[in-house]
Design an enzyme around this catalytic site. Structure first.
Site, PDB file in Angstrom:
ATOM      1  N   ASP B  11       0.880  -1.166   0.000  1.00  0.00           N
ATOM      2  CA  ASP B  11       0.000   0.000   0.000  1.00  0.00           C
ATOM      3  C   ASP B  11       0.912   1.208   0.000  1.00  0.00           C
ATOM      4  OD1 ASP B  11      -2.323  -1.433   0.064  1.00  0.00           O
ATOM      5  OD2 ASP B  11      -2.537  -1.370   2.244  1.00  0.00           O
ATOM      6  N   ASP B 130     -14.171  -5.687  -3.857  1.00  0.00           N
ATOM      7  CA  ASP B 130     -14.260  -5.718  -2.397  1.00  0.00           C
ATOM      8  C   ASP B 130     -15.648  -6.231  -2.035  1.00  0.00           C
ATOM      9  OD1 ASP B 130     -11.749  -4.637  -2.370  1.00  0.00           O
ATOM     10  OD2 ASP B 130     -12.398  -2.588  -1.914  1.00  0.00           O
TER      11      ASP B 130
END
Lengths: 209, 250
Positions: B11, B130
């Site tokens: 990330d 997601d």
């Protein structure tokens, strides 16, 4: 000493950055010169030609046609000059491609490019898989028997003569992962994405083939 | 035999790897280029990096980071986060990404998947999904799980496949960040309904979790914290999986 000239064809079929860098690293300090081929070229001015490719067979063939690369490339290959095709750059050595629409290939190694037969497979065949030696080859295949390389493709070389298959891989079926005819090589996987093994393969091709 | 891929995920904000998605307590874990190089050398099968704060200013630095990483690794690189249109996809591929992952933009404009795969080939278009349970149904969520969409998870997974996605990066928001293991139930439902590769994401905390992830028929297993914190080396995970009979590249 006269430097050997390596041609890297940019067929506008994916990024050539990784392979470009790999070749540069290998030839550093060695008597080779790298030239990017983006259009018509004189087939006699190259000692080796590498053609990487991603995406569809028909797209690469039509790109090469638009760029006026087909004719000199065919002349180059007819002379049995040294060539390494990667992924779709290998597939177009065949007679016909069956991806999207039926497309005529370069017709250098007889056979067709068709989809994996097993309908239950996860497609594309994506990830690291093993190559198994089929025919002896001191330049490329021998050193890499049972080694893993990175694959990403949905179509494979079929109806090919056994003598042209240097190595095969298993995914639902046996399929050719390295092909060869004379000085012309093709690999279905991506050596430029296959870490050390891949770089060694490109190095062997450049220095020994 | 095809090997199960172990994929560390970075990330990233600008050029730093950060921990978590909680913007209040961002912790810098390291330099993105250095970490990418380390993972590539230590046996990662692929690398994934996400721009988790894709503002206009940060984006430029992020793209430069992608370029630097593509130059030092020679394993496949998937890049995502803040990808909103075809232009973003082209920019990332030009910067050296092998695959680009699209998330919210695909939900808002599913045609983008088809346009992108026609232009660049399915093999480089990953759709990140997601998923979250909501009123007894598995739904697609966006904005890090804060917004529940109308899309039912399995319907959406099938749809992205038919639109030309080459791969699905499946994160369960019910297990992400908790380190209690992948969401096996959700992953099995997805792998059972599509025929493209699925990467499992969200929840790895120990070695057994990787094995359970493999059992969901996901062909890629993604993890972040267990690698960044130094809890496991990639080799440790692969040796463990190999002992369990999972095909891995060692």
């Amino acid at each position: 000493m006269k430097k050997k000239v390596i041609g890297l064809i940019d067929g506008q079929s994916g990024n050539i950055g990784s392979i470009n860098k790999a070749i540069k690293d290998i030839i550093k300090g060695r008597p080779y010169r790298l030239k990017i081929i983006k259009g018509h070229f004189n087939h006699s001015s190259f000692d080796k030609i590498i053609l990487p490719g991603q995406g569809a067979y028909a797209t690469l063939m039509s790109n090469l046609k638009k760029l006026k690369i087909i004719k000199p490339l065919k002349e180059y290959l007819e002379n049995n000059s040294s060539y390494l095709g990667i992924c779709v750059g290998m597939q177009i050595l065949s007679d016909w491609g069956y991806e999207d629409k039926i497309t005529r290939g370069l017709g250098v190694i007889s056979g067709d490019i068709k989809k994996f037969r097993n309908k239950k497979l996860i497609i594309p065949h994506m990830g690291w898989n093993t190559i198994n030696l089929n025919n002896d080859d001191t330049i490329i295949a021998n050193s890499f028997d049972k080694k893993d390389f990175y694959f990403v493709h949905s179509y494979i070389f079929q109806n090919i003569k056994k003598s042209n298959v240097l190595a095969f891989t298993l995914y639902g079926q046996k399929f050719p992962s390295i092909v060869k005819k004379g000085n012309i090589y093709g690999v279905q996987f991506h050596p430029e994405k296959s870490h050390r093994q891949g770089l060694n393969l490109i190095k062997n091709y450049i220095l020994k083939a | 035999m095809l090997k199960t891929r172990i994929i560390p995920c970075l990330d990233v904000i600008k050029n730093k790897v950060v921990k978590g998605v909680n913007f209040k307590n961002i912790r810098v874990m390291g330099n993105a280029v250095e970490m990418a190089k380390y993972y590539s050398l230590s046996g990662a099968d692929e690398l994934c990096m996400l721009d988790i704060n894709a503002s206009y200013q940060n984006r430029k630095t992020f793209i430069k980071t992608v370029e630097s990483i593509a130059k030092v690794i020679n394993i496949p690189l998937t890049v995502g986060g803040g990808v909103s249109d075809l232009r973003d996809i082209t920019d990332l591929l030009n910067a050296g990404a092998d695959k680009v992952s699209i998330n919210s933009a695909a939900v808002k404009n599913p045609k983008l998947i088809r346009q992108a795969s026609l232009r660049h080939g399915s093999q480089c278009i990953v759709v990140a999904i997601d998923g979250k349970r909501y009123k007894n149904k598995m739904k697609v969520v966006i904005k890090g799980g804060r917004e529940i969409t109308k899309n039912e998870l399995i319907t959406w997974a099938k749809q992205v496949q038919s639109l030309g996605a080459g791969e699905i990066l499946m994160t369960s928001m019910d297990t992400d960040g908790v380190q209690n293991g992948f969401d096996s139930n959700m992953l099995k439902k997805v792998t059972g309904s599509v025929s493209i590769p699925v990467i499992a994401s969200g929840g790895v905390g120990n070695l057994e979790h990787f094995y359970l992830g493999y059992l969901t028929k996901s062909t890629g297993l993604l993890a972040a914290s267990v690698f960044h914190s130094g809890k496991y080396k990639i080799k440790t995970v692969k040796k463990y999986l190999s002992r369990k009979g999972v095909p891995v590249r060692i």
